[in-house]
Design an enzyme around this catalytic site. Structure first.
Site, PDB file in Angstrom:
ATOM      1  N   ALA A  59       0.841  -1.194   0.000  1.00 18.92           N
ATOM      2  CA  ALA A  59       0.000   0.000   0.000  1.00 18.92           C
ATOM      3  C   ALA A  59       0.875   1.243   0.000  1.00 18.92           C
ATOM      4  O   ALA A  59       2.013   1.210   0.484  1.00 18.92           O
ATOM      5  CB  ALA A  59      -0.925   0.023   1.216  1.00 18.92           C
ATOM      6  N   THR A  61       0.917   4.461   1.862  1.00 15.08           N
ATOM      7  CA  THR A  61       0.225   4.856   3.081  1.00 15.08           C
ATOM      8  C   THR A  61       0.593   6.244   3.606  1.00 15.08           C
ATOM      9  O   THR A  61       0.153   6.616   4.685  1.00 15.08           O
ATOM     10  CB  THR A  61       0.501   3.830   4.197  1.00 15.08           C
ATOM     11  OG1 THR A  61       1.912   3.746   4.431  1.00 15.08           O
ATOM     12  CG2 THR A  61      -0.053   2.458   3.836  1.00 15.08           C
ATOM     13  N   TYR A 124      -6.083   9.481  -0.051  1.00 17.25           N
ATOM     14  CA  TYR A 124      -5.724   8.143   0.416  1.00 17.25           C
ATOM     15  C   TYR A 124      -6.981   7.293   0.615  1.00 17.25           C
ATOM     16  O   TYR A 124      -7.062   6.159   0.129  1.00 17.25           O
ATOM     17  CB  TYR A 124      -4.929   8.235   1.714  1.00 17.25           C
ATOM     18  CG  TYR A 124      -4.686   6.902   2.383  1.00 17.25           C
ATOM     19  CD1 TYR A 124      -3.835   5.960   1.811  1.00 17.25           C
ATOM     20  CD2 TYR A 124      -5.313   6.573   3.591  1.00 17.25           C
ATOM     21  CE1 TYR A 124      -3.616   4.736   2.407  1.00 17.25           C
ATOM     22  CE2 TYR A 124      -5.092   5.351   4.197  1.00 17.25           C
ATOM     23  CZ  TYR A 124      -4.249   4.432   3.607  1.00 17.25           C
ATOM     24  OH  TYR A 124      -4.037   3.217   4.207  1.00 17.25           O
ATOM     25  N   LYS A 128      -8.146   3.879  -1.471  1.00 16.67           N
ATOM     26  CA  LYS A 128      -8.396   2.587  -0.818  1.00 16.67           C
ATOM     27  C   LYS A 128      -9.826   2.105  -1.090  1.00 16.67           C
ATOM     28  O   LYS A 128     -10.052   0.907  -1.275  1.00 16.67           O
ATOM     29  CB  LYS A 128      -8.151   2.702   0.689  1.00 16.67           C
ATOM     30  CG  LYS A 128      -6.689   2.956   1.066  1.00 16.67           C
ATOM     31  CD  LYS A 128      -5.760   1.820   0.664  1.00 16.67           C
ATOM     32  CE  LYS A 128      -5.924   0.615   1.552  1.00 16.67           C
ATOM     33  NZ  LYS A 128      -4.923  -0.446   1.242  1.00 16.67           N
ATOM     34  N   TRP A 149      -4.961   2.342  12.608  1.00 24.65           N
ATOM     35  CA  TRP A 149      -3.989   2.747  13.631  1.00 24.65           C
ATOM     36  C   TRP A 149      -2.933   1.671  13.877  1.00 24.65           C
ATOM     37  O   TRP A 149      -2.642   1.288  15.008  1.00 24.65           O
ATOM     38  CB  TRP A 149      -4.698   3.106  14.938  1.00 24.65           C
ATOM     39  CG  TRP A 149      -5.547   4.340  14.895  1.00 24.65           C
ATOM     40  CD1 TRP A 149      -6.211   4.846  13.820  1.00 24.65           C
ATOM     41  CD2 TRP A 149      -5.828   5.223  15.991  1.00 24.65           C
ATOM     42  NE1 TRP A 149      -6.898   5.989  14.160  1.00 24.65           N
ATOM     43  CE2 TRP A 149      -6.682   6.254  15.497  1.00 24.65           C
ATOM     44  CE3 TRP A 149      -5.472   5.240  17.333  1.00 24.65           C
ATOM     45  CZ2 TRP A 149      -7.157   7.284  16.296  1.00 24.65           C
ATOM     46  CZ3 TRP A 149      -5.946   6.273  18.138  1.00 24.65           C
ATOM     47  CH2 TRP A 149      -6.774   7.281  17.626  1.00 24.65           C
TER      48      TRP A 149
END
Length: 280
Positions: A59, A61, A124, A128, A149
């Protein structure tokens, strides 16, 4: 099972490999071996491995960077998922894909369930969500896992950042208006193993149990790391002036996972203490 882990050297991917390798035939690939934004590359490595399951732990991120680098953001987080799904479809290979709390706008006041409507407020989150839509469009044998998280030993994360800053600074400021559930990648990997071995499909929310805000999380990190000679103050998100907006409420209901596996995730405080003890 023969399992191919994409992004196997990353924070989540490395713990997934460690969790699965004792009982399954696991192969790992990362960006040195293939380009997930290339359909030909994805078809090549999946064809060479011929796995029963592909776990996509790759990913992009960097949430703030995604705002100004939308092309790369979407090529990895959306088109990459599409490429993996198309490469697995004809052979009926199962895909495990990870998503995020950022697909929601954070305006809800009770824990998000799997069927809640998505409304991402950042590039972002949008990338996703598009990845999720591609997964559902191009695969009929998938498991979508939303989490939030994350922290773990093989990647940049909030826990390490707080500990390192506390060693070099006398005062820290941490936001207290974002609520979620800190999640240890070892615990997530263990839950993924249960779901794969149970041959489940569909969407699951998975985080450690319990909730806190980032300020409360930071206080507990410092406590477990035995760091006392630092002043830490709560601030609001808008004081940071970050490029990407964050959801203010990122709590997930993990009831579905518990119902199908008869297991529960550890409370975040217990998982955090375990992690801090390992890295200290």
């Amino acid at each position: 099972m023969k399992i191919l882990v994409l992004g196997y050297t990353g924070m989540l991917g490395s713990d997934i490999v460690n969790m699965l390798i004792l009982s399954h035939e696991v192969t790992g690939k990362n960006s040195k071996n293939f380009d997930i934004s290339s359909l030909d590359d994805c078809r090549r490595i999946i064809g060479e491995t011929n796995p029963d399951v592909v776990i996509n732990a790759t990913a992009y991120t960097n949430v703030d960077a995604c705002e100004s680098d939308r092309e790369r953001c979407f090529s990895v987080n959306a088109e990459g998922v599409k490429n993996v799904a198309m490469s697995c479809r004809d052979a009926g290979i199962k895909i495990v894909q990870f998503s995020t709390d950022y697909v929601f706008d954070g305006k809800k006041k009770t824990p998000y369930v799997e069927d809640d409507s998505c409304n991402p407020v950042s590039a972002y989150g949008q990338s996703k969500l598009q990845g999720e839509l591609y997964l559902k469009e191009f695969s009929n044998n998938y498991m979508l896992i939303r989490t939030a998280w994350l922290y773990g030993k093989n990647g940049k994360n909030f826990v390490n950042t707080i500990i390192e800053k506390a060693k070099n600074e006398k005062m820290l400021q941490v936001v207290d208006d974002q609520t979620g559930s800190p999640t240890y990648t070892v615990d997530l990997a263990s839950a993924v193993k249960l779901l794969i071995e149970g041959n489940y499909t569909g969407t699951f929310h998975l985080t450690n149990r319990g909730t806190c805000n980032w300020y409360e999380f930071a206080l507990r990190i410092l406590e477990y790391a035995n760091i006392t000679d630092i002043d830490i103050k709560p601030i609001k998100s808008d004081q940071l002036q970050r490029r990407a907006p964050r959801p203010h409420y990122s709590v997930f209901s993990c009831r579905k996972f518990t119902e199908v596996t008869k297991r529960t995730m550890r409370f975040w405080q217990i998982a955090l203490k375990d992690y801090v003890n390992r890295i200290n």
